[in-house]
Scaffold this active site. Structure first.
Site, PDB file in Angstrom:
ATOM      1  CG  HIS A  32      55.217  25.278 -18.259  1.00  0.00           C
ATOM      2  ND1 HIS A  32      56.025  24.164 -18.384  1.00  0.00           N
ATOM      3  CD2 HIS A  32      54.331  25.192 -19.285  1.00  0.00           C
ATOM      4  CE1 HIS A  32      55.651  23.466 -19.435  1.00  0.00           C
ATOM      5  NE2 HIS A  32      54.628  24.056 -20.004  1.00  0.00           N
ATOM      6  CB  CYS A  75      56.413  25.731 -25.097  1.00  0.00           C
ATOM      7  SG  CYS A  75      55.519  24.246 -25.548  1.00  0.00           S
ATOM      8  CG  HIS A 112      51.493  26.792 -22.333  1.00  0.00           C
ATOM      9  ND1 HIS A 112      52.769  27.272 -22.544  1.00  0.00           N
ATOM     10  CD2 HIS A 112      51.617  25.444 -22.214  1.00  0.00           C
ATOM     11  CE1 HIS A 112      53.618  26.262 -22.558  1.00  0.00           C
ATOM     12  NE2 HIS A 112      52.952  25.144 -22.347  1.00  0.00           N
ATOM     13  CG  HIS A 128      50.631  21.396 -19.604  1.00  0.00           C
ATOM     14  ND1 HIS A 128      50.208  21.064 -20.866  1.00  0.00           N
ATOM     15  CD2 HIS A 128      51.776  22.098 -19.774  1.00  0.00           C
ATOM     16  CE1 HIS A 128      51.069  21.529 -21.763  1.00  0.00           C
ATOM     17  NE2 HIS A 128      52.026  22.174 -21.133  1.00  0.00           N
ATOM     18  CG  ASP A 176      46.696  22.209  -7.703  1.00  0.00           C
ATOM     19  OD1 ASP A 176      46.646  22.184  -8.953  1.00  0.00           O
ATOM     20  OD2 ASP A 176      45.692  22.107  -6.975  1.00  0.00           O
ATOM     21  CG  HIS A 177      44.892  25.826  -9.214  1.00  0.00           C
ATOM     22  ND1 HIS A 177      44.755  24.478  -9.056  1.00  0.00           N
ATOM     23  CD2 HIS A 177      43.879  26.224 -10.003  1.00  0.00           C
ATOM     24  CE1 HIS A 177      43.687  24.078  -9.720  1.00  0.00           C
ATOM     25  NE2 HIS A 177      43.136  25.113 -10.308  1.00  0.00           N
ATOM     26  CD  GLU A 196      54.296  19.286 -21.171  1.00  0.00           C
ATOM     27  OE1 GLU A 196      55.174  19.942 -20.604  1.00  0.00           O
ATOM     28  OE2 GLU A 196      54.316  19.036 -22.389  1.00  0.00           O
TER      29      GLU A 196
END
Lengths: 139, 139
Positions: A15, A34, A40, A42, A80-81, A124
């Site tokens: 994100h 951020c 980047h 998580h 996801d991904h 996170e």
């Protein structure tokens, strides 16, 4: 007898925290690193807590395989991904983990039997996490 | 009001089986958990009490006392036992995580009554780090 059943899932996503309503400088001020234009990522931990009567035949609040299936199809396969910023649900809101937590709660609430979702917690990193529940989302 | 939680671990074996059902029905509903030879987990028990800190000691309750109560009331009965075969609550009740949380509450609640105003708030049982159930004393 009312009890609660919870399960933790992991989803990895990228994100970038950036608001179109702020100037470039204000974005850097608000979001710091951020706000990096390239984003980047998580490994988010999503903890879902459900509630309900314990079925005397099974001793369970919820069928775990059905529960997993709902979370898998509603949340994991969607996020996801992926790059969260590109999901239409974040077209008009910054994909902070606060907002991700609310989004996950709302999607699960729609997919599950009414009245069964208690809380959603999204971690996170190991050092920060967010939690919301029905009244928060409906408000 | 402050919540205080003490964590403890125990290791036990169990299986899921409903005598009212056929073998096929048990295997369909409970899957691998229906293996009558049993399987085991390292369980984590979290016991949470809520109360005002004592003005003299600063404690909601004495953690050593709470540890001893948990060991005496729950761990001595569950740790390194086969829950179905050796724990009376599970003679006729399936030892699911939900029912282990309820049984733990029932064992702890009378023993924690002398806790000087602190109330048992919830019992959470982790079957694995990802799967858990909780009981808050609700009907």
């Amino acid at each position: 007898m009312k009890a609660y059943f919870g399960r933790r899932y992991v989803l990895s996503a990228s994100h970038r925290l950036h608001s179109d309503s702020l100037s470039a400088e204000e974005n850097r001020e608000a979001y710091g690193k951020c706000n990096n234009p390239h984003g980047h990522g998580h490994n988010y931990v999503v903890e879902v807590l459900t509630r309900g009567p314990v079925d005397p035949n099974t001793g369970m609040v919820i069928d775990l395989s059905e529960f997993d299936e709902v979370v898998r199809t509603t949340i994991l396969e969607r996020f996801d991904h992926t790059n969260l910023n590109l999901d239409p649900i974040f077209a008009n809101q910054v994909p902070t983990t606060e907002n991700l937590c609310r989004v996950v709660f709302g999607l699960l609430q729609n997919a599950m039997i009414p009245g069964r979702l208690e809380t959603v917690r999204v971690e996170e990193t190991e050092n920060n996490f967010f939690q919301c529940w029905g009244s928060e989302v409906e408000g | 009001m402050v919540e205080l939680t003490r964590r403890a671990t125990f290791s036990a074996s169990h299986y899921y089986w409903n005598d009212a059902w056929s073998v096929e029905e048990n295997e369909r509903i409970f899957g691998r958990c229906a293996n009558r030879n049993g399987h085991g987990h390292n369980y984590t028990l979290e016991v949470t009490l809520a109360g005002e800190p004592d003005p003299t000691t600063g404690f909601v309750v004495d953690l050593k006392w709470l540890k001893d109560v948990i060991e005496r009331e729950v761990l001595s009965a569950f740790d390194h036992r086969h829950l179905n075969l050796e724990v009376p609550e599970f003679k006729n009740t399936i030892p699911t995580t939900e029912n282990i949380a309820i049984a733990s509450w029932r064992r702890l609640a009378p023993a924690l009554a002398p806790a000087r105003g602190a109330q048992l708030r919830r019992v959470r049982v982790y079957e694995t780090p990802e799967i858990f159930a909780e009981f808050r004393g609700e009907a």
